[in-house]
Design a protein around this motif. Structure first.
Motif, PDB file in Angstrom:
ATOM      1  N   LEU A 149      55.883  45.499 -29.808  1.00  8.80           N
ATOM      2  CA  LEU A 149      57.190  46.133 -29.617  1.00  8.80           C
ATOM      3  C   LEU A 149      57.359  46.728 -28.223  1.00  8.80           C
ATOM      4  O   LEU A 149      58.416  47.269 -27.902  1.00  8.80           O
ATOM      5  N   LEU A 150      56.337  46.610 -27.394  1.00  9.30           N
ATOM      6  CA  LEU A 150      56.366  47.155 -26.037  1.00  9.30           C
ATOM      7  C   LEU A 150      56.491  46.020 -25.033  1.00  9.30           C
ATOM      8  O   LEU A 150      55.717  45.059 -25.064  1.00  9.30           O
ATOM      9  N   ASP A 151      57.470  46.131 -24.126  1.00  5.84           N
ATOM     10  CA  ASP A 151      57.664  45.073 -23.131  1.00  5.84           C
ATOM     11  C   ASP A 151      56.562  45.068 -22.085  1.00  5.84           C
ATOM     12  O   ASP A 151      56.203  44.012 -21.560  1.00  5.84           O
ATOM     13  N   GLU A 152      56.035  46.255 -21.780  1.00  8.59           N
ATOM     14  CA  GLU A 152      54.938  46.370 -20.824  1.00  8.59           C
ATOM     15  C   GLU A 152      54.166  47.637 -21.157  1.00  8.59           C
ATOM     16  O   GLU A 152      54.746  48.620 -21.624  1.00  8.59           O
ATOM     17  N   VAL A 153      52.847  47.592 -20.935  1.00  7.09           N
ATOM     18  CA  VAL A 153      52.013  48.769 -21.170  1.00  7.09           C
ATOM     19  C   VAL A 153      51.158  49.025 -19.941  1.00  7.09           C
ATOM     20  O   VAL A 153      50.536  48.108 -19.396  1.00  7.09           O
ATOM     21  N   TRP A 154      51.126  50.289 -19.505  1.00 13.81           N
ATOM     22  CA  TRP A 154      50.247  50.729 -18.420  1.00 13.81           C
ATOM     23  C   TRP A 154      49.142  51.594 -19.017  1.00 13.81           C
ATOM     24  O   TRP A 154      49.408  52.431 -19.884  1.00 13.81           O
ATOM     25  N   TYR A 155      47.943  51.395 -18.543  1.00 12.45           N
ATOM     26  CA  TYR A 155      46.792  52.177 -19.012  1.00 12.45           C
ATOM     27  C   TYR A 155      46.358  53.102 -17.883  1.00 12.45           C
ATOM     28  O   TYR A 155      46.093  52.642 -16.757  1.00 12.45           O
ATOM     29  N   ALA A 203      46.385  45.949 -21.569  1.00 15.35           N
ATOM     30  CA  ALA A 203      47.485  46.466 -20.749  1.00 15.35           C
ATOM     31  C   ALA A 203      47.792  45.500 -19.610  1.00 15.35           C
ATOM     32  O   ALA A 203      46.916  44.781 -19.129  1.00 15.35           O
ATOM     33  N   GLN A 204      49.044  45.481 -19.167  1.00 16.69           N
ATOM     34  CA  GLN A 204      49.403  44.671 -17.997  1.00 16.69           C
ATOM     35  C   GLN A 204      48.973  45.322 -16.695  1.00 16.69           C
ATOM     36  O   GLN A 204      48.721  44.639 -15.706  1.00 16.69           O
ATOM     37  N   LEU A 205      48.902  46.652 -16.693  1.00 16.12           N
ATOM     38  CA  LEU A 205      48.621  47.387 -15.460  1.00 16.12           C
ATOM     39  C   LEU A 205      47.683  48.529 -15.768  1.00 16.12           C
ATOM     40  O   LEU A 205      47.890  49.277 -16.739  1.00 16.12           O
ATOM     41  N   VAL A 206      46.630  48.679 -14.951  1.00 16.38           N
ATOM     42  CA  VAL A 206      45.754  49.848 -15.020  1.00 16.38           C
ATOM     43  C   VAL A 206      46.077  50.732 -13.812  1.00 16.38           C
ATOM     44  O   VAL A 206      46.038  50.252 -12.671  1.00 16.38           O
ATOM     45  N   VAL A 207      46.451  51.962 -14.074  1.00 13.72           N
ATOM     46  CA  VAL A 207      46.792  52.917 -13.009  1.00 13.72           C
ATOM     47  C   VAL A 207      45.607  53.839 -12.803  1.00 13.72           C
ATOM     48  O   VAL A 207      45.230  54.590 -13.713  1.00 13.72           O
ATOM     49  N   ARG A 208      44.984  53.782 -11.626  1.00 17.68           N
ATOM     50  CA  ARG A 208      43.845  54.644 -11.308  1.00 17.68           C
ATOM     51  C   ARG A 208      44.359  56.012 -10.897  1.00 17.68           C
ATOM     52  O   ARG A 208      44.975  56.167  -9.845  1.00 17.68           O
ATOM     53  N   MET A 209      44.080  57.015 -11.723  1.00 19.92           N
ATOM     54  CA  MET A 209      44.662  58.337 -11.540  1.00 19.92           C
ATOM     55  C   MET A 209      43.899  59.204 -10.552  1.00 19.92           C
ATOM     56  O   MET A 209      44.318  60.307 -10.250  1.00 19.92           O
ATOM     57  N   ASP A 210      42.736  58.746 -10.066  1.00 13.56           N
ATOM     58  CA  ASP A 210      41.963  59.565  -9.129  1.00 13.56           C
ATOM     59  C   ASP A 210      42.436  59.375  -7.698  1.00 13.56           C
ATOM     60  O   ASP A 210      41.877  59.981  -6.803  1.00 13.56           O
TER      61      ASP A 210
END
Length: 210
Positions: A149-155, A203-210
């Motif tokens: 149900l999600l068009d895109e997911v970022w982790y 996930a389509q995208l992994v966002v590095r939060m550091d």
């Protein structure tokens, strides 16, 4: 799967591209407890200036009385302490907005440690729904209905050395003493974090939060 450093402007541009045709889309932001999901989702919704509304997964926490009845209060935050089927049903409804119909989603009050029904209005003309939570990529039981149900997911990926102290501090801020908070993180939150990490590759995208 793409990976990139946190850059709010670029992330906002990516979110805008999802709704460039004006149709309703649902963007998920996943990650372990304390990774910064609610903060990033709130900043992103604000940056999109009326194009997005934030609907948190945490609104589907079971009430404390029900967790106590089920014997799950000591595991609050685990997958079976949420109404996953209800969350999926709301996402399905949000994907297909009805003209003139505002949908009301629940929120979670951290001060009360309880969900609040009907707290988040989602007008039909808003093109992007941002939803955030631990289990958007979880594929067991009723949670398996969420990802389609999600068009895109970022982790969101934040090193444990930063994430765990932030998580302990959050529990303290909302009423736990520090020793209790540290035990809760070690015994409960981190068990959930290991489970959440298993969905990272979905996930389509992994966002590095550091």
């Amino acid at each position: 799967m793409e990976a990139r450093e946190l850059d709010l402007d670029r992330l906002a541009d990516r979110a805008r591209a999802l709704v460039a045709d004006g149709r309703r889309r649902v963007l998920g932001i996943a990650g372990p407890p304390g990774a910064g999901k609610s903060t990033l989702a709130g900043q992103l919704a604000a940056r999109l200036e009326g194009l997005a509304v934030l609907v948190p997964m945490d609104g589907f926490h079971l009430a404390q009385a029900e967790l106590t009845r089920l014997g799950r209060a000591a595991r609050k935050g685990a997958p079976d302490t949420f109404d996953a089927a209800g969350y999926a049903a709301l996402l399905a409804r949000l994907r297909a907005p009805e003209p003139g119909v505002t949908v009301y989603a629940p929120a979670f009050d951290r001060a009360l440690e309880e969900p609040i029904a009907g707290a988040v209005p989602v007008p039909p003309g808003i093109p992007l729904v941002i939803t955030e939570g631990n289990y958007l990529l979880h594929d067991a039981g009723p949670w398996s209905a969420v990802r389609p149900l999600l068009d895109e997911v970022w982790y969101l990926d934040l090193p444990d050395g930063d994430r765990i102290p932030r998580l302990v501090a959050r529990h303290v801020r909302f009423g736990k003493d520090r020793d209790h908070a540290a035990r809760w993180v070690a015994e409960s939150d981190e068990a959930n974090a290991r489970l959440v990490a298993r969905g990272r590759d979905r996930a389509q995208l992994v966002v590095r939060m550091d």
